[in-house]
Design an enzyme around this catalytic site. Structure first.
Site, short mmCIF file in Angstrom:
data_model
loop_
_atom_site.label_atom_id
_atom_site.label_comp_id
_atom_site.label_asym_id
_atom_site.label_seq_id
_atom_site.Cartn_x
_atom_site.Cartn_y
_atom_site.Cartn_z
N LYS A 160 0.58 -0.96 0.00
CA LYS A 160 0.08 0.25 0.06
C LYS A 160 0.76 1.39 0.17
CE LYS A 160 -2.31 1.41 3.90
NZ LYS A 160 -2.18 3.07 3.92
N ASP B 177 -2.98 4.46 -2.10
CA ASP B 177 -4.28 4.51 -1.06
C ASP B 177 -4.33 6.40 -0.76
OD1 ASP B 177 -6.37 4.92 1.06
OD2 ASP B 177 -4.61 4.75 2.77
N LYS C 127 -6.99 7.96 -1.10
CA LYS C 127 -8.19 8.92 -0.93
C LYS C 127 -9.32 9.76 -1.34
CE LYS C 127 -7.75 6.68 4.35
NZ LYS C 127 -6.01 6.38 3.77
N ASP D 272 -13.61 15.12 -4.54
CA ASP D 272 -13.20 16.16 -4.81
C ASP D 272 -14.89 16.59 -5.81
OD1 ASP D 272 -12.26 18.68 -6.25
OD2 ASP D 272 -10.37 18.49 -5.84
N THR E 108 -11.40 5.73 10.44
CA THR E 108 -11.35 4.79 11.89
C THR E 108 -11.15 6.04 12.77
OG1 THR E 108 -9.80 4.46 11.08
CG2 THR E 108 -11.59 2.92 11.09
N ARG F 106 3.10 -0.95 10.57
CA ARG F 106 3.91 -1.47 11.70
C ARG F 106 4.12 -2.48 12.51
NH1 ARG F 106 1.29 4.13 13.90
NH2 ARG F 106 -0.34 3.46 13.15
O1 C5P Z 1 1.24 0.86 11.01
P1 C5P Z 1 -0.39 1.11 10.84
O2 C5P Z 1 -1.10 -1.30 11.09
O3 C5P Z 1 -1.33 1.29 11.61
O4 C5P Z 1 -1.03 0.62 9.03
C1 C5P Z 1 -2.39 0.99 8.88
C2 C5P Z 1 -2.31 1.77 7.58
O5 C5P Z 1 -3.86 1.98 7.40
C3 C5P Z 1 -1.61 2.67 7.95
O6 C5P Z 1 -1.51 3.44 6.28
C4 C5P Z 1 -3.41 3.49 7.96
O7 C5P Z 1 -2.67 5.68 6.42
C5 C5P Z 1 -4.18 2.75 7.08
N1 C5P Z 1 -5.03 2.99 7.76
C6 C5P Z 1 -5.84 2.42 8.61
N2 C5P Z 1 -7.22 3.79 9.29
C7 C5P Z 1 -8.27 3.48 7.60
C8 C5P Z 1 -7.30 3.28 7.08
C9 C5P Z 1 -6.36 3.41 5.86
O8 C5P Z 1 -4.84 2.32 9.08
N3 C5P Z 1 -9.24 3.83 7.97
#
Ligand code: C5P
Length: 249
Positions: free
Chosen positions: A38, A65, A67, A70, A129, A226
């Site tokens: 992603k 990603d 998003k 517009d 979220t 992460r």
């Molecule tokens: O590090 P982590 O597992 O929290 O990363 C989650 C990824 O998913 C990040 O790139 C974050 O921007 C993305 N994301 C999210 N919640 C959303 C949409 C995307 O955590 N609702």
């Protein structure tokens, strides 16, 4: 697009890096054990389409990603440009842009593709979220988040969107409302790994779920950042999530 059925295909690794050099160095280590990478606004803003080109050359598909949100004409142009990049398999827009914007994005995702080629899939973000009921009320959106999320998922489906990004907590209700073929992509996934404190850290995610819970709730794809990017052994961390997905399917 026919996604491969190997359990690794369900794992999308978020490359939240500030340079293409560090993203590439990291992605090379795990490219053969994951389904997709992603690329979000941080890496894309820093490195542009070269990030998509060079990461896609490692093999896995790309979830771009960005998003988009517009006016319909502008979103259609952005989706068209996204879909034209080789390797892009998932693209997303905000459902809050409304039906006309979603419909413009749906038309753009399939346009300009070579005859017979598989087009990328279009996803909608429902409610971020990071927003709770209070934050939603502040911007004039009433009611419980889950009700709003399901309504927005249905709106996206009606407009022809292929699926949504949503938390595991909302996945079951979306699956019920939108049917089997609607794609559900869930971030906020944290493996329950008693041997590694890092794996189970929630970071800034308010609501987390394990890979098993995500699959059982009906998720097609899991976005993990992460727990893999910050793991001492990223390959082992990715492989253990794939193993958990395989066991849960
Ligand atoms: O590090 P982590 O597992 O929290 O990363 C989650 C990824 O998913 C990040 O790139 C974050 O921007 C993305 N994301 C999210 N919640 C959303 C949409 C995307 O955590 N609702």
């Amino acid at each position: 697009m026919t996604f491969d059925t190997h359990p690794r295909s369900s794992l999308i690794v978020a490359l939240d890096f500030d340079s293409l050099k560090s993203a590439l160095k990291f992605a090379q280590q795990i490219a053969d054990v994951v389904g997709m990478f992603k690329i979000g606004s941080q890496l894309f803003t820093a490195a542009g389409p070269a990030a998509v080109r060079e990461i896609a050359a490692l093999g896995p598909g790309i979830f771009l990603d960005l998003k988009f949100h517009d006016i319909p004409n502008t979103v259609a142009g952005a989706v068209l440009s996204s879909a034209a990049m080789t390797g892009v398999q998932l693209v997303n827009v905000h459902a809050l842009g409304g039906h006309a914007m979603l419909h413009a994005a749906v038309q753009a995702i399939g346009a300009g593709q070579p005859m017979g080629a598989d087009r990328p899939r279009l996803l909608a973000v429902t409610i971020l979220t990071s927003m709770d009921q209070k934050a939603m009320r502040e911007v004039g959106i009433g009611g419980p988040p889950k009700t709003r999320v399901v309504k927005l998922a249905k709106l996206a489906k009606t407009a022809g969107v292929d699926g949504v990004v949503a938390s595991v907590q909302e996945a079951r209700a979306i699956r019920k409302a939108c049917g089997r073929d609607f794609l559900i992509v869930t971030p906020g996934v944290r493996p329950k790994d008693k041997d590694s404190a890092a794996a189970a850290k929630t970071d800034d995610q308010a609501r987390t779920a394990t890979p098993t819970e995500a699959i059982k709730a009906g998720a097609d794809f899991l976005v993990v950042g992460r727990p893999i990017t910050a793991a001492p052994d990223p390959r082992a961390a990715a492989q253990s999530i794939v193993d958990e997905i395989a066991a849960a399917k």
